[in-house]
Motif scaffolding. Sequence first.
Motif, PDB file in Angstrom:
ATOM      1  N   ALA A   1      19.159   4.557  55.549  1.00 37.27           N
ATOM      2  CA  ALA A   1      18.620   5.689  54.788  1.00 37.27           C
ATOM      3  C   ALA A   1      18.949   7.027  55.443  1.00 37.27           C
ATOM      4  CB  ALA A   1      17.111   5.538  54.633  1.00 37.27           C
ATOM      5  N   TYR A   2      19.125   7.022  56.759  1.00 37.17           N
ATOM      6  CA  TYR A   2      19.415   8.276  57.452  1.00 37.17           C
ATOM      7  C   TYR A   2      20.748   8.876  57.005  1.00 37.17           C
ATOM      8  CZ  TYR A   2      16.523  10.515  60.959  1.00 37.17           C
ATOM      9  OH  TYR A   2      15.602  11.303  61.577  1.00 37.17           O
ATOM     10  N   GLU A   3      21.654   8.059  56.487  1.00 33.80           N
ATOM     11  CA  GLU A   3      22.939   8.581  56.020  1.00 33.80           C
ATOM     12  C   GLU A   3      22.735   9.629  54.929  1.00 33.80           C
ATOM     13  OE1 GLU A   3      26.938   9.317  55.137  1.00 33.80           O
ATOM     14  OE2 GLU A   3      25.918   8.586  56.930  1.00 33.80           O
ATOM     15  N   LYS A   4      21.864   9.341  53.979  1.00 29.63           N
ATOM     16  CA  LYS A   4      21.601  10.312  52.916  1.00 29.63           C
ATOM     17  C   LYS A   4      20.965  11.580  53.475  1.00 29.63           C
ATOM     18  CE  LYS A   4      21.337   7.500  48.773  1.00 29.63           C
ATOM     19  NZ  LYS A   4      20.529   7.163  47.583  1.00 29.63           N
ATOM     20  N   ARG A   5      20.120  11.404  54.484  1.00 30.23           N
ATOM     21  CA  ARG A   5      19.500  12.585  55.090  1.00 30.23           C
ATOM     22  C   ARG A   5      20.572  13.467  55.730  1.00 30.23           C
ATOM     23  NH1 ARG A   5      14.004  12.537  58.477  1.00 30.23           N
ATOM     24  NH2 ARG A   5      13.324  12.320  56.328  1.00 30.23           N
ATOM     25  N   TYR A   6      21.481  12.875  56.473  1.00 27.90           N
ATOM     26  CA  TYR A   6      22.554  13.663  57.077  1.00 27.90           C
ATOM     27  C   TYR A   6      23.361  14.390  56.010  1.00 27.90           C
ATOM     28  CZ  TYR A   6      21.789  11.333  61.596  1.00 27.90           C
ATOM     29  OH  TYR A   6      21.254  10.885  62.777  1.00 27.90           O
ATOM     30  N   GLN A   7      23.673  13.691  54.945  1.00 27.08           N
ATOM     31  CA  GLN A   7      24.475  14.311  53.899  1.00 27.08           C
ATOM     32  C   GLN A   7      23.755  15.502  53.278  1.00 27.08           C
ATOM     33  OE1 GLN A   7      25.937  11.567  51.015  1.00 27.08           O
ATOM     34  NE2 GLN A   7      26.981  10.289  52.498  1.00 27.08           N
ATOM     35  N   ALA A   8      22.478  15.350  53.012  1.00 32.93           N
ATOM     36  CA  ALA A   8      21.702  16.446  52.426  1.00 32.93           C
ATOM     37  C   ALA A   8      21.610  17.635  53.379  1.00 32.93           C
ATOM     38  CB  ALA A   8      20.304  15.954  52.054  1.00 32.93           C
ATOM     39  N   VAL A   9      21.439  17.341  54.653  1.00 27.14           N
ATOM     40  CA  VAL A   9      21.350  18.405  55.655  1.00 27.14           C
ATOM     41  C   VAL A   9      22.656  19.184  55.721  1.00 27.14           C
ATOM     42  CG1 VAL A   9      21.171  18.871  58.123  1.00 27.14           C
ATOM     43  CG2 VAL A   9      19.571  17.305  57.044  1.00 27.14           C
ATOM     44  N   TYR A  10      23.772  18.482  55.784  1.00 23.88           N
ATOM     45  CA  TYR A  10      25.059  19.162  55.902  1.00 23.88           C
ATOM     46  C   TYR A  10      25.394  19.923  54.624  1.00 23.88           C
ATOM     47  CZ  TYR A  10      25.402  15.949  59.855  1.00 23.88           C
ATOM     48  OH  TYR A  10      25.149  15.250  61.005  1.00 23.88           O
ATOM     49  N   ALA A  11      24.964  19.389  53.486  1.00 23.47           N
ATOM     50  CA  ALA A  11      25.203  20.084  52.223  1.00 23.47           C
ATOM     51  C   ALA A  11      24.429  21.395  52.159  1.00 23.47           C
ATOM     52  CB  ALA A  11      24.826  19.184  51.048  1.00 23.47           C
ATOM     53  N   SER A  12      23.300  21.476  52.873  1.00 22.66           N
ATOM     54  CA  SER A  12      22.497  22.710  52.875  1.00 22.66           C
ATOM     55  C   SER A  12      23.132  23.820  53.694  1.00 22.66           C
ATOM     56  CB  SER A  12      21.102  22.414  53.430  1.00 22.66           C
ATOM     57  OG  SER A  12      21.132  22.269  54.852  1.00 22.66           O
TER      58      SER A  12
END
Length: 607
Positions: free
Chosen positions: A370-381
């Motif tokens: 699940a942390y993969e999606k968190r990283y993606q959202a963070v970098y997209a911000s």
Amino acid sequence: MLYNQLKCVRQIFIGVNTEQIEYPCDEWKRKTILLDDELRIENTESLSMLIRWANENDLPAWCALATEVSPIFQHPADMGTDPEFISYTRSKVNNYEVLAAVDYMSGNKMGFIGFSRTNNHISWFAVSGQYRGKGAGERLLKTALRQLDTNKDITVITFLDGYSQGVAARTLYKKYGFTEERLIIHDNLPRCEMKRPASTEKRGGSFHYLYPEFIKAADIAFCPVCNGEPAPERQTDIQINKKVFVCGEYPGQGRLFGKMYVMPRKHYYHFEDMPPTEMVDFMSEVQRVGAALRKVTGAVKINYEIHSNSGAHIHIHLFPRYLDDEFPGAPIDFRITEPAPYESYEEFLWFVEQMKKELQLTQNMPYYLAYEKRYQAVYASGATVWGHQPDDEILVATLTEWVNKNDLKGKKVIEYACGEGSVGVILSKLGCVYKGVDIAPSAVERSKQVLAPYSSATVSLMDMVNEPVNDVFDAAIDCMGFHMLIIDSDRRKYLANVIATLKPGAPMLFFRQDYHADAYSGEVASYEEWKAISGSDYETPSIRHVTNNGKEYKVNIPLVPARAKNKEDYIAEMTTAGFVVDQFIVMEPSRAILNAVSIYVHKNGLK
């Protein structure tokens, strides 16, 4: 005089083509000469030919053509040996601003067309005498116009109306939308500038129109996918694993309910470059996704298409086909997207959720990814780091003391759940030979970037629960990773893999692990069971804040699964795994985690 300076222009039309040579002048204007010795515009004998970018190997043929047309052009000398012209040819080749028409069977160069993206201008155009009137000129012009900006005026300079040797050229230009604009006097001869007016044409990102940008993105160093750039708007990740991205699109190409694509995580520009073993893995994933898509949508067939004409990172489009779709007995027109095949965007999200469930069943993707999606959202911000940073004072002080106490300088240290590489940076600075492993692909890529300056540091993508590390280390560290495992059997497998990589007596530090004195102590057998026990919502996103370099970013993300333990349970599971617990330190609350412990252990046995 240099060809890359502002130039006056002289141009010649040979057969159905124009040739334009740029020469420097002191004025901001272009001038041209246009001649036609055959007056042919229709293709009386079409040849099979390849239109491609000219390269360094084509320069002799281009210069030979320039020599051939010099007398017709009324050039004062041999154009093909003119240093200014030779400099111009090299510049055009280097900038993807010259096209060649090549006869397939003989390999002969039929003609060339040069242009300027900066000036939105056709600047050199000729076809060899033996190939005039066979369609090469028109195909060269049409292809060159694609590389220019049609939302701005496009110009070319040619002869005036009424000049017999310019009839074919003017006819061709008019066919492609050029009109006569203004008179120019050059060498005491009248000329005219023709202009193709700006249009409202909409173009995509295909290499047919934006080749320099496309070919740059084909390089892994500039690939948007490999560099973590956000996906286009309303493209939604359905599943990400070690092999592929599975993504949905709204509204969907071809107006087909469920249209989506599958993309390999590893960068390839050409499908045929993919090694056979990786190709089999990739196509197996595509097959798995296709089966799920047919089940979820009820489609009669799934069409699979590899394009990658706009995005250079290879991917496969999956088009569900229905009895009532708009392309009976025909291929899909992917350019049609409106109106959307979904009643609403919410229905599209419903489709995404159904695909997630079906793919979860077919792959059983681990919850701790699940942390993969968190990283993606963070970098997209716009943020570059979510977790610990290399200047975390407590982390730096703790690791410094731990390395010194255990004499780990120059020793091999592995970090499990390495995240974004901050621990790796600190340990590398302290002189350790660092290796990091993590299951989240985005974290692994970020770690590789931040650890690039440290030659002895390495990072690998792996599932630490189900994949053992085939090496032995002097020490290990887990920084906020162990508590992400909520199922007891996963925790036991993880600890078994960890301890198998350590030398006897080797130290390990479990840093900032979630801790509660009254934490649940019973056995947890599944993710669903833990959700029921904890009452946690791991689906609904909420606004979180992250600060990078003094700037605060807002990120809309859900919670990720985590499980706290009490002191007795932590010590029990580590002792059972084969560790000796040296220290159990309850830490001060922090923004990273409110209640945490650091646990210092070593593997049973003597060093």
